[in-house]
Write a protein that holds these residues in place. Structure first.
Motif, PDB file in Angstrom:
ATOM      1  N   GLU A 192     -25.926  90.857  51.254  1.00  0.00           N
ATOM      2  CA  GLU A 192     -25.067  91.044  50.107  1.00  0.00           C
ATOM      3  C   GLU A 192     -26.194  91.890  48.894  1.00  0.00           C
ATOM      4  O   GLU A 192     -26.303  92.635  48.999  1.00  0.00           O
ATOM      5  CB  GLU A 192     -25.444  89.606  49.010  1.00  0.00           C
ATOM      6  N   LEU A 193     -27.853  91.458  49.654  1.00  0.00           N
ATOM      7  CA  LEU A 193     -28.941  92.261  48.607  1.00  0.00           C
ATOM      8  C   LEU A 193     -29.274  93.317  49.614  1.00  0.00           C
ATOM      9  O   LEU A 193     -29.448  94.570  49.013  1.00  0.00           O
ATOM     10  CB  LEU A 193     -30.740  91.638  48.962  1.00  0.00           C
ATOM     11  N   MET A 194     -29.007  93.323  50.662  1.00  0.00           N
ATOM     12  CA  MET A 194     -28.835  94.443  51.833  1.00  0.00           C
ATOM     13  C   MET A 194     -28.117  96.037  50.819  1.00  0.00           C
ATOM     14  O   MET A 194     -28.057  97.118  50.928  1.00  0.00           O
ATOM     15  CB  MET A 194     -28.528  94.720  53.214  1.00  0.00           C
ATOM     16  N   ALA A 195     -26.881  95.140  50.924  1.00  0.00           N
ATOM     17  CA  ALA A 195     -25.605  95.804  50.177  1.00  0.00           C
ATOM     18  C   ALA A 195     -25.501  96.814  48.781  1.00  0.00           C
ATOM     19  O   ALA A 195     -25.768  97.639  48.086  1.00  0.00           O
ATOM     20  CB  ALA A 195     -24.459  95.014  50.265  1.00  0.00           C
ATOM     21  N   ARG A 196     -26.890  95.932  47.841  1.00  0.00           N
ATOM     22  CA  ARG A 196     -26.669  96.412  46.748  1.00  0.00           C
ATOM     23  C   ARG A 196     -27.731  97.223  46.451  1.00  0.00           C
ATOM     24  O   ARG A 196     -28.083  97.526  45.585  1.00  0.00           O
ATOM     25  CB  ARG A 196     -26.484  95.068  46.011  1.00  0.00           C
ATOM     26  N   SER A 201     -29.940 101.732  53.870  1.00  0.00           N
ATOM     27  CA  SER A 201     -29.174 101.862  54.060  1.00  0.00           C
ATOM     28  C   SER A 201     -29.100 101.030  55.658  1.00  0.00           C
ATOM     29  O   SER A 201     -30.044 101.120  56.002  1.00  0.00           O
ATOM     30  CB  SER A 201     -29.116 103.454  54.638  1.00  0.00           C
ATOM     31  N   ALA A 202     -28.249 100.295  55.172  1.00  0.00           N
ATOM     32  CA  ALA A 202     -28.202  99.177  56.681  1.00  0.00           C
ATOM     33  C   ALA A 202     -26.716  99.326  57.721  1.00  0.00           C
ATOM     34  O   ALA A 202     -25.785  99.495  56.560  1.00  0.00           O
ATOM     35  CB  ALA A 202     -28.522  98.099  55.794  1.00  0.00           C
ATOM     36  N   PHE A 216     -27.820  91.556  65.413  1.00  0.00           N
ATOM     37  CA  PHE A 216     -28.503  92.144  64.558  1.00  0.00           C
ATOM     38  C   PHE A 216     -28.428  92.926  63.211  1.00  0.00           C
ATOM     39  O   PHE A 216     -27.263  93.671  63.271  1.00  0.00           O
ATOM     40  CB  PHE A 216     -29.752  93.638  64.844  1.00  0.00           C
ATOM     41  N   ALA A 217     -28.600  93.116  61.857  1.00  0.00           N
ATOM     42  CA  ALA A 217     -28.866  94.195  61.001  1.00  0.00           C
ATOM     43  C   ALA A 217     -30.115  94.887  61.421  1.00  0.00           C
ATOM     44  O   ALA A 217     -30.985  94.636  61.590  1.00  0.00           O
ATOM     45  CB  ALA A 217     -29.074  92.954  59.694  1.00  0.00           C
ATOM     46  N   LEU A 218     -29.297  95.626  60.453  1.00  0.00           N
ATOM     47  CA  LEU A 218     -30.333  97.433  60.912  1.00  0.00           C
ATOM     48  C   LEU A 218     -30.291  98.075  59.790  1.00  0.00           C
ATOM     49  O   LEU A 218     -29.652  98.395  59.381  1.00  0.00           O
ATOM     50  CB  LEU A 218     -29.723  98.872  62.529  1.00  0.00           C
ATOM     51  N   ALA A 219     -31.901  97.911  59.008  1.00  0.00           N
ATOM     52  CA  ALA A 219     -31.525  99.075  57.812  1.00  0.00           C
ATOM     53  C   ALA A 219     -33.026 100.016  57.831  1.00  0.00           C
ATOM     54  O   ALA A 219     -34.357  99.592  58.751  1.00  0.00           O
ATOM     55  CB  ALA A 219     -31.806  98.050  57.104  1.00  0.00           C
TER      56      ALA A 219
END
Ligand SMILES: C[S@@+](CC[C@H](N)C(=O)[O-])C[C@H]1O[C@@H](n2cnc3c(N)ncnc32)[C@H](O)[C@@H]1O
Length: 222
Positions: A192-196, A201-202, A216-219
């Motif tokens: 949620e934090l990554m999105a807002r 950019s993730a 994995f999440a990549l940002a």
């Protein structure tokens, strides 16, 4: 070719074909097993992925949260130039001791600093010492505090910093909004934090392999 055994066979095939024998990494896994550390390090193809991402990012300064026995640490440190620096954070003194020996055996102790303590204690120290910004951050400790770790990664970042978060799929449970598993809740809050957060950019990628179904999440900091 759909079961977990086959996923492992494909990982072995990639490791044999694209990575080959690596005495320092093999010794690290053997030392971890001898010290009875949990076998929750990244797989060889995943370690190489972290390594390649750091090289693609041209990283000189890297931060890792969650060292275990130093397996991913070695992959990441090898991506840095000779005068590069990797700070890796580990809550368990026992894990950190094993990791120190493994990193030294891999000839990387001049590039790697292992800090012992809960990351939410050591991260503010790193900021206070002015050790950032980091070019590359790998987040892989407990998952319940993932949002706080991502916030710290952002505080210690610059424009263009690459952030990678491990274990974000959790056998698919991440997509279940009713899950009460604290790790799943931690990962979902982090997303949620990554999105807002407009500074990020993730995306996220699911993986299967020797370590099961995860991802994995990549940002990148924009
Ligand atoms: C999944 S393992 C790390 C695996 C390692 N990155 C690798 O792939 O080789 C997670 C590690 O994070 C450590 N850890 C858990 N909670 C932590 C915390 N609050 N601060 C720092 N490290 C923590 C655990 O002790 C464990 O060694």
């Amino acid at each position: 070719m759909t079961n977990r055994r086959n996923w492992s066979e494909v990982d072995s095939y990639f490791a044999r074909t694209l990575i080959g024998s690596d005495p320092a990494l093999e010794a690290t896994l053997a030392a971890n097993a001898a010290a009875r550390l949990p076998s929750i390090d990244v797989s060889a193809p995943q370690g190489k992925l972290i390594h390649l991402l750091a090289r693609m990012a041209g990283a000189r300064k890297a931060l890792e949260i969650g060292t275990l026995g130093g397996y991913s640490t070695i992959w990441l440190a090898r991506a840095l130039p000779d005068d590069g620096r990797l700070i890796t954070l580990e809550v368990s003194a026992r894990h950190a001791d094993v990791a120190r020996r493994n990193v030294a055996h891999a000839g990387l102790e001049s590039r790697v600093e292992i800090r012992t303590g809960a990351a939410l204690t050591t991260l503010p120290e790193i900021e206070a010492e002015g050790l950032g910004p980091f070019d590359f951050v790998f987040i892989d400790p407990d998952k319940t505090n993932n949002t706080a770790y991502l916030e710290w990664a952002l505080r210690l970042s610059r424009l263009g910093t690459t952030i990678v978060v491990d274990n974000v799929v959790r056998e698919g449970e991440v997509a279940d909004p009713a899950s009460r598993d604290p790790d799943v809740v931690g990962v979902r809050r982090m997303f949620e934090l990554m999105a807002r957060d407009p500074r990020l950019s993730a995306t996220a990628i699911q993986t299967v392999g020797a370590k099961g179904w995860d991802g994995f999440a990549l940002a990148v900091v924009i």
